[in-house]
Design an enzyme around this catalytic site. Sequence first.
Site, PDB file in Angstrom:
ATOM      1  N   PRO A  57     -19.060  47.697  -3.477  1.00 58.48           N
ATOM      2  CA  PRO A  57     -20.200  48.532  -3.808  1.00 58.48           C
ATOM      3  C   PRO A  57     -19.978  49.498  -4.972  1.00 58.48           C
ATOM      4  CG  PRO A  57     -19.791  48.592  -1.450  1.00 58.48           C
ATOM      5  CD  PRO A  57     -18.701  47.769  -2.061  1.00 58.48           C
ATOM      6  N   ASN A  58     -20.991  49.610  -5.782  1.00 58.80           N
ATOM      7  CA  ASN A  58     -21.086  50.565  -6.896  1.00 58.80           C
ATOM      8  C   ASN A  58     -20.201  50.223  -8.089  1.00 58.80           C
ATOM      9  OD1 ASN A  58     -22.941  52.300  -5.483  1.00 58.80           O
ATOM     10  ND2 ASN A  58     -21.213  52.979  -4.248  1.00 58.80           N
ATOM     11  N   ARG A  93     -20.910  55.157 -14.298  1.00 60.94           N
ATOM     12  CA  ARG A  93     -20.651  55.981 -13.127  1.00 60.94           C
ATOM     13  C   ARG A  93     -19.360  56.786 -13.291  1.00 60.94           C
ATOM     14  NH1 ARG A  93     -17.639  53.374  -8.072  1.00 60.94           N
ATOM     15  NH2 ARG A  93     -17.873  55.047  -6.573  1.00 60.94           N
ATOM     16  N   TYR A 112     -13.520  56.914 -13.625  1.00 60.03           N
ATOM     17  CA  TYR A 112     -13.360  55.453 -13.662  1.00 60.03           C
ATOM     18  C   TYR A 112     -13.279  54.873 -15.069  1.00 60.03           C
ATOM     19  CZ  TYR A 112     -14.534  55.934  -8.739  1.00 60.03           C
ATOM     20  OH  TYR A 112     -14.531  56.299  -7.414  1.00 60.03           O
ATOM     21  N   ASN A 159     -10.956  45.034  -5.173  1.00 59.57           N
ATOM     22  CA  ASN A 159     -11.289  46.457  -5.242  1.00 59.57           C
ATOM     23  C   ASN A 159     -12.584  46.594  -4.458  1.00 59.57           C
ATOM     24  OD1 ASN A 159     -12.061  49.052  -5.718  1.00 59.57           O
ATOM     25  ND2 ASN A 159     -11.733  48.983  -7.941  1.00 59.57           N
ATOM     26  N   ALA A 199     -15.842  51.841  -1.830  1.00 64.51           N
ATOM     27  CA  ALA A 199     -15.866  52.689  -0.630  1.00 64.51           C
ATOM     28  C   ALA A 199     -15.633  51.896   0.654  1.00 64.51           C
ATOM     29  CB  ALA A 199     -17.204  53.420  -0.560  1.00 64.51           C
ATOM     30  N   GLU A 228      -4.655  44.721  -3.148  1.00 62.98           N
ATOM     31  CA  GLU A 228      -5.712  45.743  -3.210  1.00 62.98           C
ATOM     32  C   GLU A 228      -5.520  46.575  -4.474  1.00 62.98           C
ATOM     33  OE1 GLU A 228      -5.851  48.136   0.354  1.00 62.98           O
ATOM     34  OE2 GLU A 228      -6.752  49.828  -0.716  1.00 62.98           O
ATOM     35  N   HIS A 275      -7.182  49.750  -6.989  1.00 65.28           N
ATOM     36  CA  HIS A 275      -8.150  50.824  -7.250  1.00 65.28           C
ATOM     37  C   HIS A 275      -7.932  51.337  -8.662  1.00 65.28           C
ATOM     38  CE1 HIS A 275      -9.366  50.871  -3.111  1.00 65.28           C
ATOM     39  NE2 HIS A 275      -8.094  50.806  -2.797  1.00 65.28           N
ATOM     40  N   ARG A 327      -7.213  62.199  -4.640  1.00 64.21           N
ATOM     41  CA  ARG A 327      -8.633  62.539  -4.513  1.00 64.21           C
ATOM     42  C   ARG A 327      -8.946  63.017  -3.093  1.00 64.21           C
ATOM     43  NH1 ARG A 327     -12.127  57.843  -6.841  1.00 64.21           N
ATOM     44  NH2 ARG A 327     -13.707  59.502  -6.695  1.00 64.21           N
TER      45      ARG A 327
HETATM   46  C1  DQA Z   1     -12.277  52.943  -6.042  1.00 59.95           C
HETATM   47  C2  DQA Z   1     -11.898  54.145  -5.173  1.00 59.95           C
HETATM   48  C3  DQA Z   1     -12.841  54.272  -3.986  1.00 59.95           C
HETATM   49  O1  DQA Z   1     -12.474  55.398  -3.193  1.00 59.95           O
HETATM   50  C4  DQA Z   1     -14.262  54.460  -4.461  1.00 59.95           C
HETATM   51  O2  DQA Z   1     -15.142  54.498  -3.360  1.00 59.95           O
HETATM   52  C5  DQA Z   1     -14.681  53.427  -5.455  1.00 59.95           C
HETATM   53  C6  DQA Z   1     -13.732  52.998  -6.469  1.00 59.95           C
HETATM   54  C7  DQA Z   1     -11.413  52.842  -7.320  1.00 59.95           C
HETATM   55  O3  DQA Z   1     -11.404  51.790  -7.936  1.00 59.95           O
HETATM   56  O4  DQA Z   1     -10.781  53.838  -7.709  1.00 59.95           O
HETATM   57  O5  DQA Z   1     -15.818  52.990  -5.475  1.00 59.95           O
HETATM   58  O6  DQA Z   1     -12.049  51.759  -5.291  1.00 59.95           O
END
Ligand code: DQA
Length: 147
Positions: A9-10, A17, A22, A73, A76, A99, A101, A108
């Site tokens: 998501p997102n 964003r 990011y 990735n 959330a 995994e 990020h 954070r």
């Molecule tokens: C994320 C870190 C997550 O906590 C966050 O919700 C994201 C992006 C990252 O790539 O740093 O959407 O996965």
Amino acid sequence: MTILLLHGPNLDRLGKRQPEIYGTTTLADIQNRVADYARERGQEVDARQSNHEGQLVEWVHEAADNGWAVIVNAGALTHTSVALRDALAEIADGAGYVEVHLSNVYGREEFRHHSYLAAAARGVIAGLGVHGYFAAVDYFSHADPVL
Ligand code: DQA
């Protein structure tokens, strides 16, 4: 080997964003750059993104059925999704998953410090931006990634 590059998501909003966290690279840029990097190492990347947990779970099932490795990735959903963890457990028993990020989630908010996906992952890379995906491809590019 085929690697499923999965974003949750997102992450389709990358570039717009919170660029201070990011960066300004778009998801399409990341997908293209990672696919190019992998191709140079003899790997095929299938890149997908969804804002929907069930869709991500179904794509992980497809990866399990096909014996694909996964670079994930999950955004959330990393911090909330037992369903995605259960799906990825099947990958852990096969080709494995890493995994990734973009941000250093450990620097954070506290709710980002826990990952449901981390325990069964071959490894977790956080905070290296796009380089994290390249490191994950490097890992899967070695004949015996445990060495
Ligand atoms: C994320 C870190 C997550 O906590 C966050 O919700 C994201 C992006 C990252 O790539 O740093 O959407 O996965």
